[in-house]
Design an enzyme around this catalytic site. Structure first.
Site, PDB file in Angstrom:
ATOM      1  N   ARG A 208     -21.757  77.506  76.424  1.00 16.69           N
ATOM      2  CA  ARG A 208     -20.756  77.556  77.490  1.00 16.69           C
ATOM      3  C   ARG A 208     -20.998  78.907  78.180  1.00 16.69           C
ATOM      4  NH1 ARG A 208     -17.352  73.288  76.011  1.00 16.69           N
ATOM      5  NH2 ARG A 208     -16.930  73.052  73.792  1.00 16.69           N
TER       6      ARG A 208
ATOM      7  N   ASP B 138     -15.205  63.418  74.080  1.00 18.69           N
ATOM      8  CA  ASP B 138     -13.811  63.245  74.523  1.00 18.69           C
ATOM      9  C   ASP B 138     -13.572  61.974  75.342  1.00 18.69           C
ATOM     10  OD1 ASP B 138     -13.440  65.710  73.341  1.00 18.69           O
ATOM     11  OD2 ASP B 138     -13.560  66.812  75.233  1.00 18.69           O
TER      12      ASP B 138
ATOM     13  N   GLU C 204      -5.445  66.601  69.400  1.00 17.90           N
ATOM     14  CA  GLU C 204      -5.260  68.057  69.517  1.00 17.90           C
ATOM     15  C   GLU C 204      -4.799  68.334  70.940  1.00 17.90           C
ATOM     16  OE1 GLU C 204      -8.967  70.219  69.551  1.00 17.90           O
ATOM     17  OE2 GLU C 204      -9.735  69.061  71.232  1.00 17.90           O
TER      18      GLU C 204
ATOM     19  N   GLY D 286     -19.923  71.392  74.915  1.00 19.38           N
ATOM     20  CA  GLY D 286     -19.929  70.936  73.520  1.00 19.38           C
ATOM     21  C   GLY D 286     -21.028  69.911  73.270  1.00 19.38           C
TER      22      GLY D 286
ATOM     23  N   THR E 238     -20.051  63.901  76.211  1.00 20.61           N
ATOM     24  CA  THR E 238     -18.904  64.532  75.525  1.00 20.61           C
ATOM     25  C   THR E 238     -18.247  63.502  74.607  1.00 20.61           C
ATOM     26  OG1 THR E 238     -16.635  65.365  75.806  1.00 20.61           O
ATOM     27  CG2 THR E 238     -17.495  64.057  77.622  1.00 20.61           C
TER      28      THR E 238
ATOM     29  N   GLU F 120      -0.778  53.791  61.620  1.00 22.13           N
ATOM     30  CA  GLU F 120       0.557  53.371  62.060  1.00 22.13           C
ATOM     31  C   GLU F 120       0.827  53.771  63.508  1.00 22.13           C
ATOM     32  OE1 GLU F 120       0.003  53.840  58.819  1.00 22.13           O
ATOM     33  OE2 GLU F 120       0.641  51.752  58.618  1.00 22.13           O
TER      34      GLU F 120
ATOM     35  N   LYS G 210       6.804  50.087  53.865  1.00 26.32           N
ATOM     36  CA  LYS G 210       5.577  50.876  53.762  1.00 26.32           C
ATOM     37  C   LYS G 210       5.854  52.160  53.001  1.00 26.32           C
ATOM     38  CE  LYS G 210       3.004  49.353  57.731  1.00 26.32           C
ATOM     39  NZ  LYS G 210       2.281  49.700  58.929  1.00 26.32           N
TER      40      LYS G 210
ATOM     41  N   ASP H 130     -16.853  67.770  81.381  1.00 26.45           N
ATOM     42  CA  ASP H 130     -16.097  68.215  82.541  1.00 26.45           C
ATOM     43  C   ASP H 130     -16.549  69.553  83.143  1.00 26.45           C
ATOM     44  OD1 ASP H 130     -13.885  67.400  83.920  1.00 26.45           O
ATOM     45  OD2 ASP H 130     -12.565  68.788  82.850  1.00 26.45           O
TER      46      ASP H 130
ATOM     47  N   MET I 289     -10.098  65.540  67.738  1.00 23.68           N
ATOM     48  CA  MET I 289     -10.419  66.259  68.978  1.00 23.68           C
ATOM     49  C   MET I 289     -10.128  65.388  70.201  1.00 23.68           C
ATOM     50  SD  MET I 289     -13.862  68.409  68.278  1.00 23.68           S
ATOM     51  CE  MET I 289     -13.797  70.021  67.514  1.00 23.68           C
TER      52      MET I 289
ATOM     53  N   ASP J 263     -13.469  61.690  78.463  1.00 26.00           N
ATOM     54  CA  ASP J 263     -12.461  62.004  79.484  1.00 26.00           C
ATOM     55  C   ASP J 263     -13.020  62.077  80.904  1.00 26.00           C
ATOM     56  OD1 ASP J 263     -13.951  64.258  79.000  1.00 26.00           O
ATOM     57  OD2 ASP J 263     -12.257  65.629  78.885  1.00 26.00           O
TER      58      ASP J 263
ATOM     59  N   ARG K 217      -9.737  67.343  73.429  1.00 24.21           N
ATOM     60  CA  ARG K 217      -9.243  68.329  74.411  1.00 24.21           C
ATOM     61  C   ARG K 217      -7.905  67.866  74.987  1.00 24.21           C
ATOM     62  NH1 ARG K 217     -12.264  72.557  76.266  1.00 24.21           N
ATOM     63  NH2 ARG K 217     -14.223  71.561  75.737  1.00 24.21           N
TER      64      ARG K 217
END
Ligand code: F6P
Length: 326
Positions: A75, A131, A226, A14, A129, A191, A217, A106, A173, A133, A175
């Site tokens: 990819r 992400d 996601e 990505g 990325t 919240e 509230k 990754d 997003m 991650d 992953r």
């Protein structure tokens, strides 16, 4: 002294804002150190199909501010086969490429690790990325820009949430990781964040409704990562409609707009430092490592470590979000 004279550079997986800043940095730092540079288009696919051109300093002019990647990305399934990787190796050697810098996430670094081991070929990774991650670096290239985009979108959605007194689920997003959702929630003053990392411990939705929403509230924003584990924003919204019919619920899925846009200063600086460090690593005969930055220091993270270890969520962030959303 390193034997390496020519490096290849590619972006894979990505796209992420800051990839261009990284391409610029790798190219210029390499040329500064007397190395030749080859730009490989469309990730590993371009390595197989021979889409490779000489890169000079001017090839990377005027790109630091641009999102996406000038090298394009893909990819590539073929690179997952031994035959595909053999083709890629033959093409790389036919261009005299002695080492490759891979900018990606990754999956891209997993490909780099396998290729490096199979052919005893020097590969250096840069974490690219949104992400965030990858283990061994405080941030990945693109993460900060995506986080800012999420914050701006949530700010806008808040106008409608407060005007109509609604409960909004915003899906972001990431992953399998909750960094964008959690830090996006803190930045936007949301919240709650529903993230895959903690869902095994509690029913986050019930917890949220029972403890999170105060009667004072009349509107709320919840960021949802996601993931099949969280159920996504649609799944959660449906559950609220069924179980708590009193709430006026809406869903907004931010999607690929999180991947675009001009990189923030933070991402440009991160990419520039990491790109330059990749060339230092090559000259230092490092191989099969990802460049990371931890506590403001450059680190070399072995591919296996970067990929296999789950990057932990800082529990202090969760606690902060909980405290501030009362
Ligand atoms: O890894 C980056 C990422 O944007 C993830 O957050 C997301 O799950 C995935 O890529 C989407 O991939 P694609 O653009 O191929 O649909």
């Amino acid at each position: 002294m390193s034997e390496i004279k020519t490096i290849g550079i590619l972006t894979s997986g990505g796209d992420a804002p800051g990839m261009n800043a990284a391409i610029r940095s790798v190219t210029r730092a390499a040329i500064f150190n007397g190395l030749k540079v080859k730009g490989i288009y469309r990730g590993y696919r371009g390595l197989i199909t021979n889409e490779i051109v000489d890169f000079h300093t001017e090839n990377v002019s005027n790109i630091i501010q641009r999102g996406g990647t000038i090298l394009k990305t893909a990819r590539c399934k073929e690179f997952q086969t031994p035959e595909g990787r053999q083709l890629a190796y033959d093409v790389a050697r036919s261009h005299g490429i002695d080492a490759i810098v891979v900018i990606g996430g990754d999956g891209s670094l997993t490909g780099a690790r396998i290729f490096a081991n199979e052919f005893d070929f020097p590969m250096i990774g840069l974490p690219g990325t949104i992400d965030n991650d990858l283990y061994g670096t405080d941030a990945t290239i693109g993460y900060d820009t995506a986080l800012n985009t999420i914050m701006e979108c949530a700010d806008k959605i808040r106008d409608t949430a407060t005007s109509h007194e609604r409960l909004f689920f915003i899906e972001v997003m990431g992953r399998d990781a909750g960094f964008l959702a959690l830090n996006g929630a803190i930045a936007a003053g949301a919240e709650a964040a529903i993230i895959p990392e903690i869902s095994t411990q509690v029913d986050q939705l019930a917890d949220l409704i029972q403890n999170g929403f105060r009667k004072s509230k009349s509107s709320s924003i919840v960021l949802v990562a996601e993931s099949p584990v969280t159920g996504g924003a649609m799944g959660l919204a449906q559950r609220v409609k069924n179980e708590y019919p009193g709430y006026d619920v809406r869903v907004s899925i931010l999607g690929h707009l999180q991947r675009g846009g001009s990189p923030t200063a933070k991402d440009r600086i991160l990419a520039s430092r990491m790109g330059s460090a990749a060339i230092d690593a090559i000259l230092d005969d490092q191989r099969n490592v990802m460049i990371g930055i931890k506590n403001d220091e450059i680190t070399y993270v072995p591919f296996t470590k970067a990929i296999k270890n789950d990057k932990p969520i800082n529990p202090e962030l969760l606690a902060t979000l909980r405290k501030l959303s009362i």
